[in-house]
Scaffold this active site. Structure first.
Site, PDB file in Angstrom:
ATOM      1  CB  CYS A 174      52.997 -10.079 -32.427  1.00  0.00           C
ATOM      2  SG  CYS A 174      52.287 -11.639 -31.931  1.00  0.00           S
TER       3      CYS A 174
ATOM      4  CB  CYS B 261      54.061 -13.627 -30.015  1.00  0.00           C
ATOM      5  SG  CYS B 261      53.645 -11.897 -29.820  1.00  0.00           S
TER       6      CYS B 261
ATOM      7  CE  LYS C   2      57.425 -16.291 -27.174  1.00  0.00           C
ATOM      8  NZ  LYS C   2      57.416 -15.089 -26.368  1.00  0.00           N
TER       9      LYS C   2
ATOM     10  CE1 TYR D 121      58.151 -11.828 -23.775  1.00  0.00           C
ATOM     11  CE2 TYR D 121      57.336 -10.293 -22.132  1.00  0.00           C
ATOM     12  CZ  TYR D 121      57.303 -10.800 -23.414  1.00  0.00           C
ATOM     13  OH  TYR D 121      56.424 -10.291 -24.327  1.00  0.00           O
TER      14      TYR D 121
ATOM     15  CD  GLU E  58      59.566 -15.568 -23.981  1.00  0.00           C
ATOM     16  OE1 GLU E  58      58.475 -15.713 -23.428  1.00  0.00           O
ATOM     17  OE2 GLU E  58      59.699 -14.859 -24.997  1.00  0.00           O
TER      18      GLU E  58
ATOM     19  CG  HIS F 134      43.381 -37.250 -11.541  1.00  0.00           C
ATOM     20  ND1 HIS F 134      44.417 -36.598 -10.912  1.00  0.00           N
ATOM     21  CD2 HIS F 134      43.682 -38.580 -11.495  1.00  0.00           C
ATOM     22  CE1 HIS F 134      45.294 -37.491 -10.488  1.00  0.00           C
ATOM     23  NE2 HIS F 134      44.876 -38.691 -10.835  1.00  0.00           N
TER      24      HIS F 134
ATOM     25  CD  GLU G 274      44.380 -33.305 -10.808  1.00  0.00           C
ATOM     26  OE1 GLU G 274      43.317 -33.546 -10.222  1.00  0.00           O
ATOM     27  OE2 GLU G 274      45.123 -34.189 -11.276  1.00  0.00           O
TER      28      GLU G 274
HETATM   29  P1  FAD Z   1      54.030  -3.576 -33.280  1.00  0.00           P
HETATM   30  O1  FAD Z   1      53.479  -4.930 -33.403  1.00  0.00           O
HETATM   31  O2  FAD Z   1      55.471  -3.448 -32.952  1.00  0.00           O
HETATM   32  O3  FAD Z   1      53.725  -2.839 -34.667  1.00  0.00           O
HETATM   33  C1  FAD Z   1      54.162  -1.564 -34.959  1.00  0.00           C
HETATM   34  C2  FAD Z   1      54.373  -1.454 -36.451  1.00  0.00           C
HETATM   35  O4  FAD Z   1      54.494  -0.075 -36.806  1.00  0.00           O
HETATM   36  C3  FAD Z   1      55.660  -2.105 -36.920  1.00  0.00           C
HETATM   37  O5  FAD Z   1      55.424  -2.866 -38.078  1.00  0.00           O
HETATM   38  C4  FAD Z   1      56.571  -0.924 -37.234  1.00  0.00           C
HETATM   39  O6  FAD Z   1      57.551  -1.228 -38.182  1.00  0.00           O
HETATM   40  C5  FAD Z   1      55.561   0.089 -37.736  1.00  0.00           C
HETATM   41  N1  FAD Z   1      55.992   1.479 -37.645  1.00  0.00           N
HETATM   42  C6  FAD Z   1      56.707   2.059 -36.660  1.00  0.00           C
HETATM   43  N2  FAD Z   1      56.858   3.374 -36.915  1.00  0.00           N
HETATM   44  C7  FAD Z   1      56.220   3.612 -38.083  1.00  0.00           C
HETATM   45  C8  FAD Z   1      56.002   4.802 -38.862  1.00  0.00           C
HETATM   46  N3  FAD Z   1      56.466   5.976 -38.455  1.00  0.00           N
HETATM   47  N4  FAD Z   1      55.317   4.689 -40.018  1.00  0.00           N
HETATM   48  C9  FAD Z   1      54.832   3.489 -40.425  1.00  0.00           C
HETATM   49  N5  FAD Z   1      54.991   2.347 -39.721  1.00  0.00           N
HETATM   50  C10 FAD Z   1      55.677   2.421 -38.561  1.00  0.00           C
HETATM   51  N6  FAD Z   1      53.598 -10.479 -26.723  1.00  0.00           N
HETATM   52  C11 FAD Z   1      52.752 -11.452 -26.316  1.00  0.00           C
HETATM   53  O7  FAD Z   1      51.592 -11.181 -26.029  1.00  0.00           O
HETATM   54  N7  FAD Z   1      53.165 -12.752 -26.216  1.00  0.00           N
HETATM   55  C12 FAD Z   1      54.417 -13.130 -26.522  1.00  0.00           C
HETATM   56  O8  FAD Z   1      54.755 -14.304 -26.417  1.00  0.00           O
HETATM   57  C13 FAD Z   1      55.321 -12.128 -26.962  1.00  0.00           C
HETATM   58  N8  FAD Z   1      56.578 -12.463 -27.314  1.00  0.00           N
HETATM   59  C14 FAD Z   1      57.411 -11.512 -27.791  1.00  0.00           C
HETATM   60  C15 FAD Z   1      58.676 -11.896 -28.180  1.00  0.00           C
HETATM   61  C16 FAD Z   1      59.559 -10.972 -28.683  1.00  0.00           C
HETATM   62  C17 FAD Z   1      60.936 -11.411 -29.117  1.00  0.00           C
HETATM   63  C18 FAD Z   1      59.148  -9.602 -28.793  1.00  0.00           C
HETATM   64  C19 FAD Z   1      60.101  -8.579 -29.349  1.00  0.00           C
HETATM   65  C20 FAD Z   1      57.893  -9.215 -28.407  1.00  0.00           C
HETATM   66  C21 FAD Z   1      57.007 -10.158 -27.898  1.00  0.00           C
HETATM   67  N9  FAD Z   1      55.721  -9.819 -27.492  1.00  0.00           N
HETATM   68  C22 FAD Z   1      54.869 -10.790 -27.047  1.00  0.00           C
HETATM   69  C23 FAD Z   1      55.271  -8.418 -27.511  1.00  0.00           C
HETATM   70  C24 FAD Z   1      54.407  -8.118 -28.737  1.00  0.00           C
HETATM   71  O9  FAD Z   1      55.091  -8.453 -29.916  1.00  0.00           O
HETATM   72  C25 FAD Z   1      54.069  -6.635 -28.736  1.00  0.00           C
HETATM   73  O10 FAD Z   1      53.461  -6.306 -27.504  1.00  0.00           O
HETATM   74  C26 FAD Z   1      53.103  -6.254 -29.858  1.00  0.00           C
HETATM   75  O11 FAD Z   1      53.625  -6.606 -31.113  1.00  0.00           O
HETATM   76  C27 FAD Z   1      52.844  -4.756 -29.813  1.00  0.00           C
HETATM   77  O12 FAD Z   1      51.987  -4.394 -30.851  1.00  0.00           O
HETATM   78  P2  FAD Z   1      51.944  -2.893 -31.376  1.00  0.00           P
HETATM   79  O13 FAD Z   1      50.761  -2.817 -32.274  1.00  0.00           O
HETATM   80  O14 FAD Z   1      52.050  -1.953 -30.265  1.00  0.00           O
HETATM   81  O15 FAD Z   1      53.279  -2.700 -32.212  1.00  0.00           O
HETATM   82  P1  NA7 Z   2      62.903  -5.849 -20.419  1.00  0.00           P
HETATM   83  O1  NA7 Z   2      61.817  -6.720 -19.939  1.00  0.00           O
HETATM   84  O2  NA7 Z   2      62.824  -4.388 -20.199  1.00  0.00           O
HETATM   85  O3  NA7 Z   2      64.277  -6.413 -19.813  1.00  0.00           O
HETATM   86  C1  NA7 Z   2      65.489  -5.820 -20.159  1.00  0.00           C
HETATM   87  C2  NA7 Z   2      66.618  -6.547 -19.477  1.00  0.00           C
HETATM   88  O4  NA7 Z   2      67.852  -5.968 -19.895  1.00  0.00           O
HETATM   89  C3  NA7 Z   2      66.575  -6.423 -17.978  1.00  0.00           C
HETATM   90  O5  NA7 Z   2      67.114  -7.606 -17.434  1.00  0.00           O
HETATM   91  C4  NA7 Z   2      67.466  -5.214 -17.726  1.00  0.00           C
HETATM   92  O6  NA7 Z   2      68.033  -5.227 -16.452  1.00  0.00           O
HETATM   93  C5  NA7 Z   2      68.534  -5.425 -18.766  1.00  0.00           C
HETATM   94  N1  NA7 Z   2      69.192  -4.207 -19.196  1.00  0.00           N
HETATM   95  C6  NA7 Z   2      68.624  -3.028 -19.496  1.00  0.00           C
HETATM   96  N2  NA7 Z   2      69.556  -2.158 -19.907  1.00  0.00           N
HETATM   97  C7  NA7 Z   2      70.744  -2.799 -19.862  1.00  0.00           C
HETATM   98  C8  NA7 Z   2      72.063  -2.440 -20.177  1.00  0.00           C
HETATM   99  N3  NA7 Z   2      72.351  -1.224 -20.623  1.00  0.00           N
HETATM  100  N4  NA7 Z   2      73.041  -3.362 -20.035  1.00  0.00           N
HETATM  101  C9  NA7 Z   2      72.750  -4.594 -19.588  1.00  0.00           C
HETATM  102  N5  NA7 Z   2      71.501  -5.012 -19.272  1.00  0.00           N
HETATM  103  C10 NA7 Z   2      70.512  -4.117 -19.412  1.00  0.00           C
HETATM  104  O7  NA7 Z   2      63.172  -6.010 -21.957  1.00  0.00           O
HETATM  105  P2  NA7 Z   2      62.986  -7.183 -22.994  1.00  0.00           P
HETATM  106  O8  NA7 Z   2      63.902  -6.868 -24.088  1.00  0.00           O
HETATM  107  O9  NA7 Z   2      63.076  -8.531 -22.381  1.00  0.00           O
HETATM  108  O10 NA7 Z   2      61.455  -6.989 -23.417  1.00  0.00           O
HETATM  109  C11 NA7 Z   2      60.910  -5.711 -23.597  1.00  0.00           C
HETATM  110  C12 NA7 Z   2      59.441  -5.813 -23.751  1.00  0.00           C
HETATM  111  O11 NA7 Z   2      59.146  -6.267 -25.064  1.00  0.00           O
HETATM  112  C13 NA7 Z   2      58.802  -6.749 -22.782  1.00  0.00           C
HETATM  113  O12 NA7 Z   2      58.043  -6.023 -21.856  1.00  0.00           O
HETATM  114  C14 NA7 Z   2      57.938  -7.610 -23.657  1.00  0.00           C
HETATM  115  O13 NA7 Z   2      56.600  -7.484 -23.308  1.00  0.00           O
HETATM  116  C15 NA7 Z   2      58.123  -7.163 -25.061  1.00  0.00           C
HETATM  117  P3  NA7 Z   2      67.359  -4.449 -15.200  1.00  0.00           P
HETATM  118  O14 NA7 Z   2      66.320  -5.365 -14.654  1.00  0.00           O
HETATM  119  O15 NA7 Z   2      66.784  -3.168 -15.739  1.00  0.00           O
HETATM  120  O16 NA7 Z   2      68.502  -4.219 -14.293  1.00  0.00           O
END
Ligand code: FAD
Ligand code: NA7
Length: 531
Positions: free
Chosen positions: A97, A102, A105, A237, A241, A504, A509
């Site tokens: 995040c 998040c 982004k 998403y 985004e 308003h 609203e």
């Molecule tokens: P993470 O935050 O992924 O943390 C896991 C950590 O563990 C990482 O630092 C990783 O490197 C470390 N790790 C992994 N394996 C090991 C290991 N074996 N030993 C030591 N360390 C390890 N969520 C929202 O609510 N709002 C948003 O707007 C939003 N936007 C997003 C945009 C993007 C581009 C992405 C990719 C995600 C977004 N998310 C958003 C999702 C959000 O980031 C995740 O849901 C959240 O970070 C999950 O938290 P977590 O604790 O499960 O894992």
């Molecule tokens: P999502 O929400 O799982 O979406 C992945 C998208 O990529 C979705 O449109 C899929 O299509 C598409 N997809 C999956 N595999 C392929 C391949 N092989 N080729 C082309 N397109 C593919 O993933 P995000 O990366 O947006 O986010 C993952 C989570 O991270 C999300 O839940 C956030 O909370 C944080 P489909 O609909 O399966 O046909």
């Protein structure tokens, strides 16, 4: 009562030496004992090095660790290690995040919105020159500087809260022993409880050139060059985004959609989001799949793809970004050494109240099977778990009705279920859909496109019409939906909404003014701003 007290003391007093396979019995026992103590402070330490070792210092892991150590007195270590991306991007403590999710982004989305605002400002009387330009490098540097400051604050906070932070990769040796690989060598830690909070990382498709030449969301926010003309594969998403802010910053952006946009979200809303993005100049390749990525002598990337009729196309891009979903990082953990099972998808952990099939091993966040992949979900579940393990709490995480927002150019906020899920679950005759187009006041003067400003309330049809879902496309969607999500938790009905006096002139609203049902066939367009 005495029996309960005695039982608690036995467990917390270090008699917990069960390593048998009788998981169910143990699970029940542990669940009872963790609900027993007001605080872990002052309890006799177990024979383990730590009360809790957290693998993964992201949203969920850090929340659990801080709660357990600072508020409940447990001895806690957090391991965090980031494996660099194929092009070498890496980052600091805090997880997805903060570093590659998040936060960057939202900042880049804000940069794009400001570009729009500069344009709008002219019609509001601001004298803005015609040569407004944007520097990717400045934005990237500002975003990265903010992230570094958060990394630093996080480290300081862990120290203040007496959580031991170890920058190392954790793997299971057995159900109570974690092996940690750091740049200073390996060490073993033993823990009474282990929390798996490893999150996930983006997938790459299995096509030639994807890993060599493609990037993912892990790279985009720190890209050392302007992205230029970009194709984004995936219409979840993250894909939408990223396409949204790249377009808003002036880059040519194309989204390749395999099937439908925003799977899992209300599809009427998803299609409106896409229509608005199209109007803003983002291109969409529907029902297409990438076939290969090649690097040309010019340095550009040639992407070949096919459509659903197997027709082949290609084009040149400066950047190819994959947003095709994320892989939970469980394979690297050697879960088999601890006996932790993964769900049917082969990756995620199907935990009951965050407890895995191994009683002392828990999981929170993105690594959980069929749970929302969102930061506040991971944080909330992590905190509640710590309170159950080390405090006097029995409160479990409720994963229902979690609000979320897709930060596309016109944002989409939602809480509760979609129209299609409601119809599937309750039958069409038992569901009422209220909907409205609306005109944001601030859109009038710059004459912004209002055709996609739309909202919808999904409700039960009987009685006072319990609200099942609220969906909103427009500015500040997260801010609008957050409050309504609390109302839904309190069993909001359509009658309550209609009895609520609006503020308003706001857009929120509009939810208090809904009165047109889809079933009625009446025009959902507004008559005037104040009617
Ligand atoms: P993470 O935050 O992924 O943390 C896991 C950590 O563990 C990482 O630092 C990783 O490197 C470390 N790790 C992994 N394996 C090991 C290991 N074996 N030993 C030591 N360390 C390890 N969520 C929202 O609510 N709002 C948003 O707007 C939003 N936007 C997003 C945009 C993007 C581009 C992405 C990719 C995600 C977004 N998310 C958003 C999702 C959000 O980031 C995740 O849901 C959240 O970070 C999950 O938290 P977590 O604790 O499960 O894992
Ligand atoms: P999502 O929400 O799982 O979406 C992945 C998208 O990529 C979705 O449109 C899929 O299509 C598409 N997809 C999956 N595999 C392929 C391949 N092989 N080729 C082309 N397109 C593919 O993933 P995000 O990366 O947006 O986010 C993952 C989570 O991270 C999300 O839940 C956030 O909370 C944080 P489909 O609909 O399966 O046909």
């Amino acid at each position: 009562m005495a029996a309960v007290f005695c039982f608690r003391n036995v467990i917390f007093g270090g008699a917990c030496k069960f390593k048998s396979a009788n998981f169910l019995l143990f699970r029940n026992l542990e669940q009872k004992q963790v609900r027993g103590c007001a605080s872990y402070v002052g309890k006799q330490r177990s024979e383990y090095d730590y009360d809790l070792v957290v693998i993964g210092g992201g949203s969920g892991g850090l929340a659990a660790a801080k709660e357990a150590a600072a508020n409940l007195g447990a001895k806690v270590a957090v391991l965090d290690y980031v494996t660099p991306t194929p092009i070498g991007t890496k980052w600091g403590l805090g997880g997805t995040c903060v570093n590659v999710g998040c936060i960057p982004k939202k900042l880049m989305h804000q940069a794009a919105l400001l570009g729009e605002a500069i344009h709008d400002a002219k019609s509001y009387g601001w004298q803005v020159g015609d040569n407004v330009s944007h520097s990717w490098e400045n934005l990237k540097d500002a975003v990265q500087a903010h992230i570094k400051s958060v990394n630093w604050v996080t480290r300081v906070e862990l120290r203040d809260k007496k959580v031991e932070y170890i920058n190392g990769l954790g793997t299971f040796k057995d159900q109570h022993t974690i092996s940690v690989t750091t740049n200073k060598g390996d060490r073993l830690l033993t823990a009474k409880y282990v929390l798996i909070a490893v999150g996930g990382r983006p997938r790459y498709p299995d096509i030639p050139g994807a890993v060599e030449y493609g990037i993912t969301s892990d790279d985009i926010f720190s890209l050392n060059r302007p992205p230029g003309k970009t194709v984004i594969v995936g219409a979840g998403y993250i894909g939408l985004e990223c396409a949204g802010f790249l377009n808003g910053l002036g880059y040519d952006a194309t989204v390749m959609i395999r099937s439908i946009p925003l799977r899992g979200f209300d599809q009427q809303m998803a299609n409106i989001v896409v229509a608005e993005m199209q109007d803003k100049g983002i291109k969409f390749l529907h029902r297409c799949l990438p076939k290969s990525v090649e690097k040309l002598d010019s340095g550009r990337l040639k992407v070949t793809w096919t459509d659903s009729d197997k027709n082949e196309f290609n084009d040149e891009f400066d950047t190819v970004m994959f947003a095709i979903g994320r892989r939970a990082l469980t394979k690297e953990l050697h879960l088999e050494n601890a006996g932790v099972e993964v769900a049917g998808d082969g990756e995620k952990i199907d935990a009951v109240d965050e407890q895995s099939n191994v009683p002392n091993i828990y999981a929170v966040g993105d690594v959980l099977y069929k749970k929302p992949e969102l930061t506040p979900v991971a944080i909330h579940a992590g905190r509640l778990l710590a309170r159950r393990l080390f405090g006097d709490s029995a409160v479990t995480m409720n994963y229902e009705n979690v609000a979320t927002t897709v930060f596309t150019p016109l944002e989409y906020g939602a809480v509760g279920i979609s129209e299609e899920t409601a119809v599937q679950r309750y039958g069409e005759d038992n569901v009422e859909i209220y909907h409205a187009y609306y005109k944001p006041t601030e859109f009038f003067i710059p004459q912004k496109n209002i055709s996609h400003c739309y909202l919808k309330v999904v409700a039960k049809r009987d009685g006072d019409q319990k609200v099942l879902g609220m969906h909103y496309i427009g500015p500040q969607a997260g801010e609008v939906i957050q409050g309504f999500s609390a109302a839904i938790k309190c069993n909001l009905t359509v009658k309550d909404l209609m009895n609520t006096v609006g503020i308003h002139p706001t857009i929120a609203e509009e939810f208090t003014r809904i009165n047109v049902t889809k079933r009625s066939g009446k025009d959902p367009n507004p008559a005037s701003c104040c009617s």
